[in-house]
Motif scaffolding. Structure first.
Motif: not given
Length: 506
Positions: A24, A276, A351, A376, A379, A496
């Motif tokens: 990301c 994520g 994420s 979050k 990215a 992430g």
């Protein structure tokens, strides 16, 4: 000395002609390439990785324009440049010092010294025994303990006598503390023995049970549970999805097909432990939940000043991610065509999980249940030490890679910057001796997928209109705790997201 930048069109041709994994983020290169002759004694660069760190962040970091030490005109000679880089003993210290308000604004950029492990984590593979747990401490104590959130299917832990809701206090007979838990649980020891415990009257003590677990290279299927619950004349699909892993998109599509074949009326999507992963998987899942919005705007991206200007001028469509009707392999997506979805969240939902919630909201009713998410909305991408920051021709002298934040995502309406997380429509709470706490009650976790489990029970009660005693905050008193970390904080990917580049720039 002058700084010579690669022409951005050439840079894109180099970078995006590659087929490598993005976490990301995106990657580019800015390097100091040319120097004017000078009579001063040349400074020798002590660590080539430091140059990779500075050049990569200068080129593509989301907040490059806000960090004075990353300015294009920061250095006038190579001696100035190398002197600056030599002021840092490790690539990690340089990287952290170049981040924008680290741990305040930028909480998620990171650097690794083993990009192979990072790449494996993108595929859901890591050195793991399959046990997912949260580490907490009782109020007023430095001693910590863990509680089991779930056990991954087909893992080493799945073959042992250990289950959701159990507690452990020691590792190899050593009491867990804030100072030793990283070494004991996430260190080099692949086999360890947990000392299990019970909690009584706000006090935890060993109960005599021990469980030996062994870590191996393990690929976790993120689809933990997929089932249909029939209650009050309603068929409710329940999907617990613990990571947006692109390698399992086909399995995810099949899981949705199974729910569809059973003619579900409603869907409960459990993302409470999902940190994520793949942006493409997030788009796919959102398209599976709906189906009626193919090619509509799913999300938009905002990059640093340099790249935002380039994209807006040369390829504005690149900044738009759209709902889709097929997987990347051409398989038709199985869609539920729902106008409402119930999503279960905690502060461990991050994420790509947040991306799904935020980007579905302009289109359908998203009923969020639980606690606020991580927050979050940014990215990152993987940068390697190569001429174009791609995986090919990476410097053979080391395996460092960077995962800097390079963009932030917004939904169709431009909603982004949810720094404090996405707030639930219905907050799950429980009573403690000192007041009301939010989240999961350690003393009443219940069984995942069971209609009496507190989070799921709340969703079912909203769907059917029937009140359940298990949604009552006073149903069982809990304990006041402070969260320390969870298993997913120590995977290379962490909280992430990544995305595959599907088409190079023209």
């Amino acid at each position: 000395m002058k700084i010579v930048k690669l022409p951005i069109t050439l840079l894109f041709a180099l970078i995006f002609g590659l087929s490598f994994l993005f976490s990301c983020t995106e990657n580019e290169e800015t390097v100091i390439q040319e120097t004017e002759e000078t009579e001063e004694t040349p400074v020798t660069l002590n660590n080539e990785i430091n140059e990779f760190v500075w050049a990569g962040l200068n080129e593509v970091y989301l907040w490059q324009q806000d960090v004075p030490d990353l300015a294009d005109d920061k250095f006038t000679t190579f001696n100035d440049y190398y002197t600056f880089l030599n002021g840092y003993n490790t690539p990690e210290s340089l990287f952290n010092d170049l981040l924008y308000q680290i741990d305040v604004v930028d909480r998620f950029s990171y650097i690794v010294d083993d990009y192979v492990a990072l790449e494996n984590s993108f595929q859901g593979t890591s050195n793991s025994n399959g046990l997912d747990f949260q580490l907490v401490r009782l109020s007023g104590s430095d001693d910590i303990f863990g509680y089991i959130r779930y056990v991954a299917n087909n893992s080493d832990a799945a073959s042992k006598d250990i289950n959701r809701g159990e507690f452990f206090l020691t590792v190899d007979d050593q009491q867990l503390t804030v100072n030793n838990y990283i070494d004991l649980l996430f260190g080099s020891n692949n086999t360890y023995t947990l000392g299990m415990a019970n909690i009584t009257n706000n006090s935890i003590a060993l109960n005599g049970k021990t469980v030996e677990l062994t870590k191996t290279e393990f690929t976790e299927n993120p689809i933990l549970i997929n089932k249909v619950i029939e209650t009050s004349g309603v068929k409710i699909g329940y999907l617990m999805y613990n990571g947006f892993v692109a390698n399992f998109d086909t399995e995810l599509n099949n899981a949705i097909a199974d729910l569809k074949s059973q003619s579900i009326n409603e869907l409960v999507l459990d993302l409470r432990y999902n940190p994520g992963g793949s942006v493409r998987s997030a788009i796919n899942l959102s398209s599976m939940i709906t189906g009626q919005f193919a090619n509509e705007v799913f999300s938009t991206e905002v990059w640093n000043n340099r790249y935002q200007e380039y994209f807006e001028t040369n390829d504005p469509e690149y900044l738009i991610n759209r709902f889709t009707s097929e997987l990347s392999n051409g398989t038709t997506i199985n869609s539920l065509n729902l106008n409402k979805v119930y999503i279960l969240t905690t502060d461990g939902s991050a994420s790509a999980s947040e991306l799904v919630i935020n980007c579905l909201r302009p289109y359908i009713d998203v009923i969020q249940i639980g606690t606020a998410t991580t927050g979050k909305y940014t990215a990152s991408i993987t940068l390697y030490d190569s001429p174009n920051y791609g995986r090919d021709d990476a410097n053979p002298n080391h395996t460092y890679a960077m995962q800097p934040l390079v963009l932030k995502s917004a939904n169709k309406n431009g909603d982004t910057d949810y720094y404090e997380g996405l707030t639930p429509d219905y907050t799950i709470t429980y009573e403690t001796g000192s007041g009301i706490a939010e989240g999961e009650n350690l003393l009443n976790l219940g069984t995942l997928g069971d209609e009496n489990e507190v989070f799921l029970a709340k969703a079912i009660s909203l769907i059917t209109g029937a009140t359940s005693k298990f949604t009552d905050t006073k149903s069982k008193a809990g304990i006041a705790i402070k969260s320390i970390a969870d298993t997913k904080d120590f995977t290379p990917l962490g909280k992430g997201m990544y995305k595959n580049l599907e088409q190079p720039f023209k």
